[in-house]
Enzyme design. Sequence first.
Site, PDB file in Angstrom:
ATOM      1  N   ASP A 152      24.180   6.314  -0.797  1.00 39.55           N
ATOM      2  CA  ASP A 152      23.224   5.263  -0.429  1.00 39.55           C
ATOM      3  C   ASP A 152      22.487   5.598   0.873  1.00 39.55           C
ATOM      4  O   ASP A 152      22.798   6.593   1.545  1.00 39.55           O
ATOM      5  CB  ASP A 152      23.999   3.929  -0.329  1.00 39.55           C
ATOM      6  CG  ASP A 152      23.188   2.747  -0.798  1.00 39.55           C
ATOM      7  OD1 ASP A 152      21.949   2.832  -0.806  1.00 39.55           O
ATOM      8  OD2 ASP A 152      23.805   1.723  -1.154  1.00 39.55           O
ATOM      9  N   GLU A 185      18.176   5.997  -2.699  1.00 39.86           N
ATOM     10  CA  GLU A 185      17.343   5.859  -1.503  1.00 39.86           C
ATOM     11  C   GLU A 185      16.237   4.847  -1.727  1.00 39.86           C
ATOM     12  O   GLU A 185      15.362   4.678  -0.873  1.00 39.86           O
ATOM     13  CB  GLU A 185      16.863   7.282  -1.138  1.00 39.86           C
ATOM     14  CG  GLU A 185      15.913   7.431  -0.004  1.00 39.86           C
ATOM     15  CD  GLU A 185      14.482   7.331  -0.469  1.00 39.86           C
ATOM     16  OE1 GLU A 185      13.606   7.459   0.387  1.00 39.86           O
ATOM     17  OE2 GLU A 185      14.208   7.104  -1.675  1.00 39.86           O
ATOM     18  N   TRP A 186      16.294   4.186  -2.881  1.00 37.51           N
ATOM     19  CA  TRP A 186      15.440   3.035  -3.217  1.00 37.51           C
ATOM     20  C   TRP A 186      13.947   3.372  -3.317  1.00 37.51           C
ATOM     21  O   TRP A 186      13.100   2.481  -3.224  1.00 37.51           O
ATOM     22  CB  TRP A 186      15.638   1.885  -2.218  1.00 37.51           C
ATOM     23  CG  TRP A 186      17.033   1.715  -1.715  1.00 37.51           C
ATOM     24  CD1 TRP A 186      18.175   1.736  -2.462  1.00 37.51           C
ATOM     25  CD2 TRP A 186      17.462   1.517  -0.355  1.00 37.51           C
ATOM     26  NE1 TRP A 186      19.275   1.550  -1.666  1.00 37.51           N
ATOM     27  CE2 TRP A 186      18.858   1.410  -0.364  1.00 37.51           C
ATOM     28  CE3 TRP A 186      16.791   1.399   0.858  1.00 37.51           C
ATOM     29  CZ2 TRP A 186      19.601   1.212   0.794  1.00 37.51           C
ATOM     30  CZ3 TRP A 186      17.519   1.199   2.019  1.00 37.51           C
ATOM     31  CH2 TRP A 186      18.911   1.105   1.972  1.00 37.51           C
ATOM     32  N   GLY A 187      13.629   4.656  -3.441  1.00 35.52           N
ATOM     33  CA  GLY A 187      12.215   5.026  -3.578  1.00 35.52           C
ATOM     34  C   GLY A 187      11.434   5.002  -2.278  1.00 35.52           C
ATOM     35  O   GLY A 187      10.215   5.180  -2.275  1.00 35.52           O
ATOM     36  N   ASN A 189      11.158   7.032   0.333  1.00 39.91           N
ATOM     37  CA  ASN A 189      10.472   8.265   0.743  1.00 39.91           C
ATOM     38  C   ASN A 189      10.031   9.091  -0.452  1.00 39.91           C
ATOM     39  O   ASN A 189      10.113  10.312  -0.417  1.00 39.91           O
ATOM     40  CB  ASN A 189      11.392   9.103   1.650  1.00 39.91           C
ATOM     41  CG  ASN A 189      11.758   8.385   2.921  1.00 39.91           C
ATOM     42  OD1 ASN A 189      11.010   8.387   3.890  1.00 39.91           O
ATOM     43  ND2 ASN A 189      12.924   7.738   2.921  1.00 39.91           N
ATOM     44  N   ASP A 208      16.906  -2.746  -5.247  1.00 37.62           N
ATOM     45  CA  ASP A 208      17.917  -3.153  -6.237  1.00 37.62           C
ATOM     46  C   ASP A 208      17.358  -4.069  -7.328  1.00 37.62           C
ATOM     47  O   ASP A 208      16.504  -4.911  -7.073  1.00 37.62           O
ATOM     48  CB  ASP A 208      19.052  -3.915  -5.543  1.00 37.62           C
ATOM     49  CG  ASP A 208      19.858  -3.008  -4.639  1.00 37.62           C
ATOM     50  OD1 ASP A 208      19.493  -1.825  -4.494  1.00 37.62           O
ATOM     51  OD2 ASP A 208      20.851  -3.498  -4.070  1.00 37.62           O
TER      52      ASP A 208
HETATM   53  C1  GLA Z   1      22.529  -0.838  -2.010  1.00 36.36           C
HETATM   54  C2  GLA Z   1      22.387  -0.141  -3.357  1.00 36.36           C
HETATM   55  C3  GLA Z   1      23.102  -0.947  -4.420  1.00 36.36           C
HETATM   56  C4  GLA Z   1      24.572  -1.075  -4.058  1.00 36.36           C
HETATM   57  C5  GLA Z   1      24.701  -1.711  -2.681  1.00 36.36           C
HETATM   58  C6  GLA Z   1      26.122  -1.678  -2.172  1.00 36.36           C
HETATM   59  O1  GLA Z   1      21.876  -2.065  -1.995  1.00 36.36           O
HETATM   60  O2  GLA Z   1      21.038   0.017  -3.687  1.00 36.36           O
HETATM   61  O3  GLA Z   1      22.977  -0.338  -5.690  1.00 36.36           O
HETATM   62  O4  GLA Z   1      25.176   0.197  -4.074  1.00 36.36           O
HETATM   63  O5  GLA Z   1      23.902  -1.037  -1.718  1.00 36.36           O
HETATM   64  O6  GLA Z   1      26.238  -2.179  -0.894  1.00 36.36           O
END
Ligand code: GLA
Length: 403
Positions: A152, A185-187, A189, A208
């Site tokens: 993460d 890394e949620w996109g 960068n 998420d």
């Molecule tokens: C981030 C991630 C999620 C999950 C949580 C856990 O938000 O994107 O998928 O792993 O952390 O804390």
Amino acid sequence: MLLMGCLACAASAVALADFRAESLAANGLAPTPPMGWNSWNRFGCNISETIIRSQADALVSSGMRDAGYVYVVVDDCWHGERDAAGNIHADPARFPSGIKALADYVHGKGLKFGIYSDVGDLTCQHRPGSRGHEYQDARQYADWGVDYLKYDWCDAGTLDAASAYETMARALRATGRPIVFSICEWGKNKPWLWAAASGGNLWRTTEDIFDGWEGKQGISLSVLEILDAQPGLEGYAGPGHWNDPDMLEVGNGGMTEDEYRAHFSLWAMLAAPLMAGNDLTSMSDAVRRILTNREVIAVDQDRLGVEGHRAARNGDLEVWVRPLEDGARAVVLLNRGHQSAHAMLEWSMLRLPDYLPLHIRDLWRHANRPDATSHLAIELPPTSAVMLRVVPARPAGAAHDRR
Ligand code: GLA
């Protein structure tokens, strides 16, 4: 001096490029999108070894393992403290038998075991992250028998994303154990540009998911919001390196059965990792049937590895198309809206000539529709999708001509 400096520079750049091309981009893992179960969407931090074991049991008894779901991934909050030597330990209250015993249990079921960490000092739930302990943690995971690491991006500060992820990829590789590397890394960068070269087998493209059809909840995104972030990223995915639109919410209670079917269909079109995120021990038969629809799973797992794209959009109606290894195409007709709608699939959307007769398989009804030419009209209930597999109909007798 200057010249020498430049030569050294060039040599190390070449070495780095070689390392990336030969070792990281192709660790040989995830030739098709990984499938499994992850604790986060349903359980959050409320996890324990008992819960994980019973989910592993249910993966087997529900038929999900045999349908392809093999990774059992323990997300955030399994951690205890680091000891004086810096070694990470599991939370002794929630995981009294330790992670190795849990991994052994999971392996004993014919499944694989995954775990979670973070590039920063702290994970998103303020547990110890791996910063400065990358090699030590990777070695520890390998000793425990870990097969999959979700890594993460919380507490990342000013870290360079590509380098931070590459450090862990190198650490994993140094263990000698095959470990799928899931970049979370949620996109932020644009990981599609660098994540495969940094050793990732999959990378999250967005924030998420939450268990809803449309809109946002804080920074979390619904199925449709995530879907709308995918067009344009298709070209970056392929065998060994996948866009990850986040884990499944199928069965968590916030959507209708039609919406869950659409969610699952669309994720298969996106060649998404299929990580179930519901409580497998109490799921309904309807949910189990969605998650184990082998005809839809076969699209997700198609070995050509070409991600589907949005081929047409008209108001609430969309057509998604994905080319498959055997020359067929998977098609999803999506009704985003809250009224029933009359959808039209035209062969031009499939880049096929009008006159071509197509054989049409409905992947949710598990039945063929009559062969058709030029177009197909379908009535779609509100917030739902139909998923088809279309292939040019073989002229009578053609089967005998094939070698
Ligand atoms: C981030 C991630 C999620 C999950 C949580 C856990 O938000 O994107 O998928 O792993 O952390 O804390």
